[in-house]
Design an enzyme around this catalytic site. Structure first.
Site, short mmCIF file in Angstrom:
data_model
loop_
_atom_site.label_atom_id
_atom_site.label_comp_id
_atom_site.label_asym_id
_atom_site.label_seq_id
_atom_site.Cartn_x
_atom_site.Cartn_y
_atom_site.Cartn_z
CD GLU B 61 37.10 38.32 28.50
OE1 GLU B 61 37.25 38.02 27.25
OE2 GLU B 61 37.10 37.49 29.49
CG HIS B 130 44.67 33.40 34.93
ND1 HIS B 130 45.11 33.14 33.68
CD2 HIS B 130 43.37 32.99 35.19
CE1 HIS B 130 44.27 32.62 32.99
NE2 HIS B 130 42.98 32.47 33.91
#
Ligand code: TPP
Ligand code: TPP
Ligand code: MG
Ligand code: MG
Lengths: 358, 328, 328, 358
Positions: B61, B130
């Site tokens: 990322e 998450h």
């Protein structure tokens, strides 16, 4: 897999150096000298309290920026870390805007907003000047991605330090560069230290730092940074690879900084012996060595060289005057350059509250 | 004319239209191309637009978001997917320094027209790492823009505005909304774009203001119906849609009308968008408030996994109704 | 008996005492050992305690902070220096997921007694990327604790409490305070520890509450003197010291006495600690407020480099006085 | 520099395998079977809507966890990513607490707070169960650091996927591990895919992923994961290196997952051909292969093996019953296990507001 190019003894004979005119050679010398004089002036006025923050001097490393950037064409881009004055002058930024930036003035290249670590000149394909160690490495990848996306024959040279190689973002960038065949060239300016930490105390490696490229199936090379011709010759190979094959390269250029990590580094002479520093200044200084070469080649005389030195010192002094006399940013200036849309007073900028001031 | 589309389809239509409009727009992220997107938002777009416009990345990322930022400085307009917005944590430096500050630090010479999008929500039993809710976090960085649509039409209208915007826009979707449906104007009737910075009064009432964004808007609307039916309380439901720029006028207008406010925010109690909105309201409508501003936020602990209680940890219509009754 | 120490010396003394008290305590970070610390906080400690207890790391914040977290789960008690707290951006995942959530996700089986410390402030002309103010950011993550001392004594007392705490404590210092001096109790008089979660009323007044933390406390104290001398306004100055846990009682007590509040916070305007404190006050002391809660925050842009205006961007006594006068 | 160990044909003759008693061999087989049966039960009840979130099945990879963890002693630690059920059972966690965790029940190993991705058993030296790709790799380094700090002869095995190798934190960990001589062993469980992306589409490398270790002057090896004996033999070498020389190793174990990335992966049969999957099941299944070996060695009979299978299935069914009948967490439970100090009601926990609920 790739390995270091063979150690040619005289890189002046490389075609890319043979093609240099006398004038270009003098220009390369002049650029190196200008960087040094600029920074010596900056140091003086830093110590006099004229500027704040950090001042990371490039003195000793001038050959790296000058020689590599001298190879750049219209579609070649450059980006580096916070030790960015050398690259700035080498891409053609003026001393005035650079000095004024250090002084935190409106006329600075970044209007006094970026400071020493954040010089930019997109019109000269120079994309900064970045303060977070390793943080510029994905950006360099992106610039090269952009060149390729736009189907131009070009590349990006992205500089980083020997300490920066241990940042995660750099590793991710290397993998992406190789996987996507991005025309980026990472240039490790290995001056042997990250602040007070020697290369051996910060990095584990086989052979050299550049060899880490093999982990990604990427080409690499090691370059003696004190020889302008060698830097040009070997960097040229990498740039050709980028442009013709769209393949990345990891270069490691051995160099040295004479001063501390930044001017604030009080330990500069503790983690390195005075002998080590002196040895570099005497035997590896890129400016002295190139000057000697050009005189030997009959490109210019001692007097010509002295004249160049003097002109550069004068130019630096003039830039100090320019900086001193320039206006400081106003409080209102703090709030511009945050958003493109508000700066350009677009329709979008008129909807909703963009700034949260009390 | 309008059609009923899912939130996912509306987003996809917006992306597709922007890919068609501007050849510099590209989509990039993990599994966005060949896999058609982890949540199928980009389904079919790789097939339609090919390798150059829709790009799969490795799980890097920081690397690929930074790459998008760099490319955007040269004129590419990357729309980057974070498979979960929660994964911002590994790309944080690129998101808050390079994207947010490059314009400023260059004195306006560089700009960064990127969009980073993906789901940002709790409620799907995937646990603490998450389930981050980062709207408030990113809105606190000047240089960034943030929006969080609650309906299919808003999702489409806002993603198109985000892509055209010349500043970095962080676009927060919601896994639990992807399948919800709603009316979306027909492209044949013209380009449908909703500007950033414009809230939407999704329900009119006079007794209390429920101010929310994202999925909390849906909860607020449901709570409003209960309040009306069971307690005779008529609520304004204001959907912020965009967090930064923020439609402060709409907020104050509603509060000045109702004089009572409950803010609904999936953030944890310390901070979040709602703490900021609360401060703005009391600062600017102090004399209009008949009761303290209350909030419904996520119970202040990392997100629990167990589906038996996760919905209780999050704002939900029941908790909103209770909170309203405590001050109404 | 007490001595005058600088903030830097007081911190160092606290670290030294904890190294002596518990053989599991180690210091770790970039340049903390052989270089004696970028800001000399750890000066002499490597020489005294050696390689095992004071450890230099490469520039790999995610790697070494994560390493510290892992080691802490096994019983090591790492005190990690971020050379600047701003570099949290490259270690964010380790800081907000692994440290903050590992206890929760393991149902209480793991814990993480680490301290991460370093300077977190603007005002040193180092530009946007090096001037982040992350107290509010980290306090918003349940599982974390945050403190920000303003004086030498508080720095020493709190660092010792932080090291003994069995949860992750993010300790925010201030480059501009390192050289400031103050009285610190003599170690001969006993172990000097200040618990987290306890605010300190640094000046008593009755007309208005100035609530701050970190260097803003110093500004508030200076502003209070001006207010008294020039305007006859007598201000309470409450130093939060600890952001999470937060001394809500002390906040409310001051506000209920003065009925007027100005919050001073180096954060940018959107969010920050002050938005949260504002919400807490209006929620819990609504009827005591005679005027809207006002804030003095950093002008909402990335940190400017120029020393000619950087102090104007930050909260400073002049801005505080003006803000107080606007509501007093 | 290191390279792959020579390809011995029969790893059963390695001393570390020769030393295995019949009972231990049967235990290894049993553990693999128990993992498979446990997950088959979990899959069934996931599909029946009994649990939420993700369910990343380990089926096909059982040999990796079982064989490596079988080498662990008192001071050896284990940590992995979200595909963590296999390691959990292999370290000795009970099916009950594991199944109850999936069901989100109070009796779960993490009290229903962690879920499938977050199993923990510190009392068994098992430190999770981590959901952020690559995020566990610095933690593994830290566990090994702790072992060394405490001057114990031990190591940490830190598992990660073939996709995780491209996370920056992993690279930083490799450098630190080698630089500081940390007794950590990184085990890449290479199942060929990160979600729908094949190794070739996510990673650039020379030779294999483990070879990236050379960049850090670190030892590495590649292992055929379908052979329990090979996994044990080669992992043992790395563990000895860690314990005796305090040196890290990067291992790459070739393995395969039969199901999708998670049960929610609707594309599981799109990015891989059915033939590829079938080939693994038929020719590389670690359980079938080990069963065959043990029968050939005369360790047990077909009937014994069937009996083990049945017992594991029964145990799994019982764990489902346990999970179903266990109580769910209460709303009050949401707020515990956030802080050690508040859980333990210490003095510190009584000062200041810790929780910000409206
Ligand atoms: C992420 C991050 N960590 C730490 C720093 C502080 N810092 C600035 S430069 C530097 C040393 C970098 O050394 P190197 O990469 O070798 O570059 P050089 O200074 O030698 O040019 C450090 C530790 C930073 N700016 N960013
Ligand atoms: C930082 C981060 N990015 C993305 C994800 C989403 N994600 C979870 S697992 C996964 C694939 C990982 O593949 P690999 O490392 O090969 O492990 P495997 O699933 O094959 O065991 C992805 C993309 C994540 N959890 N964390
Ligand atoms: Mg260096
Ligand atoms: Mg995999």
């Amino acid at each position: 897999m790739s390995s270091a190019t063979s150690n040619q003894l005289d890189f002046s004979t490389a075609a890319i150096n043979q093609s240099l005119s006398k004038e270009r050679k003098i220009e390369l010398y002049t650029q190196m000298v200008r960087i040094r004089r600029f920074e010596q002036a900056a140091l003086k006025y830093y110590n006099a309290g004229k500027m704040g923050g950090f001042l990371h001097l490039y003195i000793g490393q001038e050959s790296v920026a000058v020689a590599t950037i001298s190879l750049g064409g219209e579609n070649d881009h450059f980006i580096t870390a916070y030790r960015d004055h050398g690259h700035a002058l080498a891409v053609g930024m003026g001393m005035n805007e650079c000095m004024a930036e250090l002084f935190g003035k409106q006329t600075g290249c970044s209007k006094g907003k970026g400071g020493s670590m954040h010089y930019f000149a997109p019109d000269k394909n120079y994309w900064g000047g970045h303060g977070i160690v390793g943080g510029q490495t994905p950006l360099g990848l992106g610039l090269a991605y952009g060149v390729k996306f736009q189907e131009k024959e070009g590349c990006c040279l992205c500089y980083l330090g020997d300490g920066a190689v241990n940042q995660g973002a750099f590793h991710e960038s290397l993998n992406l560069a190789s996987l996507f065949n991005i025309p980026v060239i990472y240039v490790i300016e290995n001056n042997g230290y990250s602040m007070g930490t020697s290369q051996k105390r910060s990095s584990a490696y086989t052979g050299c730092l550049a060899q880490r490229a093999e982990a990604y199936g990427m080409e690499w090379d090691v370059i003696n940074g004190s020889d302008v011709y060698e830097v040009r010759a070997k960097t040229h190979i990498a740039m050709e690879r980028a442009k013709k094959e769209s393949k990345p390269t990891l270069l490691e250029i051995d160099t040295y900084r004479y001063y501390g990590h930044s001017v604030a580094d009080a330990n500069a002479k503790k983690y390195r012996t005075p002998e080590e520093i002196e040895n570099y200044k005497q035997n590896h200084d890129p400016i002295i060595l190139f000057r000697r070469k050009l005189i030997a080649e009959g490109v210019f005389t001692e007097e010509d060289a002295d004249q160049i030195n003097k002109a550069a010192a004068d130019e630096a002094a003039a830039s100090v005057k320019f900086a001193e006399e320039s206006p400081a940013p106003t409080i209102a200036d703090i709030s511009t350059d945050v958003y493109w849309e508000t700066d350009n007073q677009t329709e979008a900028s008129k909807i909703g509250r963009h700034f949260f001031n009390d | 004319m309008s059609r009923t589309l899912s939130y996912r389809e509306a987003l996809r239509e917006g992306l597709d239209e922007e890919l068609a409009r501007d050849p510099n727009v590209i989509l990039m992220g993990e599994e966005v191309a060949q896999y058609n997107g982890a949540y199928k938002v980009t389904e079919g777009l790789w097939k339609k637009w090919g390798d150059k416009r829709v790009v799969d990345t490795p799980i890097s990322e920081a690397g690929f978001i930074g790459m998008g930022i760099g490319a955007s400085m040269l004129g590419v307009r990357p729309v980057m997917e974070l498979m979960f917005w929660s994964f911002h944590s590994v790309a944080f430096d690129q998101l808050v320094n390079n994207a947010a500050c490059v314009r400023y630090m260059s004195g306006g010479l560089c700009h960064c027209p990127i969009v980073v999008r993906g789901p940002a929500n709790g409620g799907t039993n995937v646990g603490a790492t998450h389930s981050h809710i980062p709207e408030g976090l990113f809105a606190s960085f000047p240089g960034l823009k943030v929006c969080a649509p609650a309906t299919p039409a808003d999702a489409k209208g806002l993603i198109k505005a985000a892509i055209r915007d010349n500043d970095p826009v962080y676009f927060m979707e919601n896994t639990l909304l992807y399948g919800t449906t709603g009316e979306v104007p027909d492209p044949a009737d013209g380009d449908f774009v909703i500007p950033l910075g414009l809230a939407d009064l999704k329900r009119e009432g006079s007794d209390i203001s429920l101010i929310a964004h994202g999925r909390s808007v849906i909860h607020a609307l449901e709570a409003a119906e209960t309040l009306k039916a069971e307690h005779g309380i008529d609520a304004d439901v204001l959907d912020l849609r965009s967090i930064r720029p923020l439609d402060q006028d709409a907020i104050l207008k509603s509060v000045m009308k109702t004089n009572r406010v409950v803010l609904i925010d999936e953030s944890k109690g310390f901070g979040g968008v709602s703490a900021m909105v609360s401060h703005i309201i009391q600062e600017n409508a102090f004399d209009y408030l008949d009761a303290p501003i209350k909030r419904v936020t996520t119970i202040d602990a990392p997100a629990i996994y167990s589906k038996h209680v996760e919905n209780e940890q999050l704002p939900n219509p029941k908790r909103i109704v209770e909170k309203v009754l405590s001050i109404a």
